[in-house]
Design a protein around this motif. Structure first.
Motif, PDB file in Angstrom:
ATOM      1  N   VAL A  42      40.492 131.214  47.232  1.00 49.40           N
ATOM      2  CA  VAL A  42      39.613 131.413  45.730  1.00 49.40           C
ATOM      3  C   VAL A  42      39.725 130.444  44.716  1.00 49.40           C
ATOM      4  CG1 VAL A  42      39.694 133.214  43.847  1.00 49.40           C
ATOM      5  CG2 VAL A  42      40.062 134.005  46.277  1.00 49.40           C
ATOM      6  N   CYS A  43      38.597 130.388  44.183  1.00 49.34           N
ATOM      7  CA  CYS A  43      38.704 129.093  43.026  1.00 49.34           C
ATOM      8  C   CYS A  43      38.464 129.562  41.734  1.00 49.34           C
ATOM      9  CB  CYS A  43      37.593 127.976  43.305  1.00 49.34           C
ATOM     10  SG  CYS A  43      37.924 127.222  44.984  1.00 49.34           S
ATOM     11  N   TYR A  44      39.109 128.801  40.714  1.00 47.22           N
ATOM     12  CA  TYR A  44      38.906 129.332  39.334  1.00 47.22           C
ATOM     13  C   TYR A  44      38.875 128.147  38.671  1.00 47.22           C
ATOM     14  CZ  TYR A  44      41.190 133.708  40.865  1.00 47.22           C
ATOM     15  OH  TYR A  44      41.312 134.885  41.593  1.00 47.22           O
ATOM     16  N   THR A  56      42.755 126.146  42.507  1.00 47.80           N
ATOM     17  CA  THR A  56      42.193 126.511  43.875  1.00 47.80           C
ATOM     18  C   THR A  56      43.495 127.113  44.704  1.00 47.80           C
ATOM     19  OG1 THR A  56      40.805 124.604  44.147  1.00 47.80           O
ATOM     20  CG2 THR A  56      41.340 125.630  46.085  1.00 47.80           C
ATOM     21  N   LYS A 112      46.674 138.511  37.174  1.00 52.12           N
ATOM     22  CA  LYS A 112      45.290 138.570  37.861  1.00 52.12           C
ATOM     23  C   LYS A 112      44.536 139.999  37.081  1.00 52.12           C
ATOM     24  CE  LYS A 112      42.536 139.221  42.179  1.00 52.12           C
ATOM     25  NZ  LYS A 112      41.508 138.668  41.456  1.00 52.12           N
ATOM     26  N   ASP A 115      38.244 139.219  38.076  1.00 51.61           N
ATOM     27  CA  ASP A 115      38.036 137.768  38.580  1.00 51.61           C
ATOM     28  C   ASP A 115      38.494 136.859  37.696  1.00 51.61           C
ATOM     29  OD1 ASP A 115      36.605 138.749  40.632  1.00 51.61           O
ATOM     30  OD2 ASP A 115      34.552 138.645  39.763  1.00 51.61           O
ATOM     31  N   GLN A 116      39.403 137.166  36.923  1.00 49.81           N
ATOM     32  CA  GLN A 116      40.066 136.205  35.893  1.00 49.81           C
ATOM     33  C   GLN A 116      41.608 136.156  36.294  1.00 49.81           C
ATOM     34  OE1 GLN A 116      39.549 138.129  32.231  1.00 49.81           O
ATOM     35  NE2 GLN A 116      37.577 136.840  31.863  1.00 49.81           N
ATOM     36  N   GLU A 148      38.473 131.474  35.033  1.00 46.44           N
ATOM     37  CA  GLU A 148      37.147 132.443  35.492  1.00 46.44           C
ATOM     38  C   GLU A 148      37.006 132.072  37.005  1.00 46.44           C
ATOM     39  OE1 GLU A 148      35.712 134.740  33.935  1.00 46.44           O
ATOM     40  OE2 GLU A 148      36.489 134.328  31.997  1.00 46.44           O
ATOM     41  N   LYS A 149      36.781 133.024  37.973  1.00 45.60           N
ATOM     42  CA  LYS A 149      36.546 132.804  39.452  1.00 45.60           C
ATOM     43  C   LYS A 149      35.194 132.041  39.286  1.00 45.60           C
ATOM     44  CE  LYS A 149      36.329 135.277  43.753  1.00 45.60           C
ATOM     45  NZ  LYS A 149      36.283 136.649  44.248  1.00 45.60           N
ATOM     46  N   CYS A 152      34.151 128.035  45.215  1.00 42.14           N
ATOM     47  CA  CYS A 152      34.669 126.925  45.659  1.00 42.14           C
ATOM     48  C   CYS A 152      33.959 125.644  46.268  1.00 42.14           C
ATOM     49  CB  CYS A 152      35.790 127.359  46.737  1.00 42.14           C
ATOM     50  SG  CYS A 152      37.050 128.345  46.363  1.00 42.14           S
TER      51      CYS A 152
END
Length: 153
Positions: A42-44, A56, A112, A115-116, A148-149, A152
């Motif tokens: 998951v990337c933010y 990441t 968490k 999605d943040q 924020e998500k 990727c």
């Protein structure tokens, strides 16, 4: 020679069928046969004015690793790796990074929320060559830095 070719093709088809079976079951649980956790990436991203940061995360079970990079406007960039564990909805990890030509380690905490990921802040101390929070129970998640998500790359 033809037999070897046929064996290679058969093995490839068998591997594809097995992968399909595991992928189809992934929706039901994040494990494969034998209860081995499946890694999820998951990337933010954080962007505010001219400050940015990217995170990441690759999470397997409760263990999370990845990359964390801060790019503060008119300051040195911090680039490094993160390794820690999920404790409920909170990621507690060590961030090993390079800044100002020096490698350092500091503890980071993220909460968490959907999605943040909200970065936590609190009183810190240097202990055993790394900076860590004095008391994790007193870490504040004040929306100062909210990741924020994102998709990727």
């Amino acid at each position: 020679m033809r037999i070897i070719g046929a064996l290679i093709i058969s093995a490839g088809l068998f591997a594809c069928q097995e992968r399909t079976k595991v992928t189809g079951q992934k929706e039901q649980a994040d494990t494969v046969a034998g209860n081995i956790p499946v890694a999820q990436q998951v990337c933010y991203s954080y962007i505010k004015d001219k400050d940015t940061a990217q995170l990441t995360l690759i999470t397997t079970g409760m263990v999370s690793t990845g990359e964390l990079n801060y790019n503060w406007f008119e300051k040195d960039q911090n680039t490094g790796s993160i390794a820690g564990e999920m404790r409920g909805d909170t990621l507690v990890a060590n961030y090993t990074f390079n800044a100002e030509g020096k490698q350092s380690v500091r503890e980071v905490v993220f909460l968490k929320k959907g999605d943040q990921l909200l970065e936590g802040f609190g009183d810190v101390e240097e202990k055993e060559g790394r900076v860590r929070f004095k008391d994790l129970a007193k870490v504040q998640f004040n929306n100062k830095i909210v990741f924020e998500k994102v998709a990727c790359k």
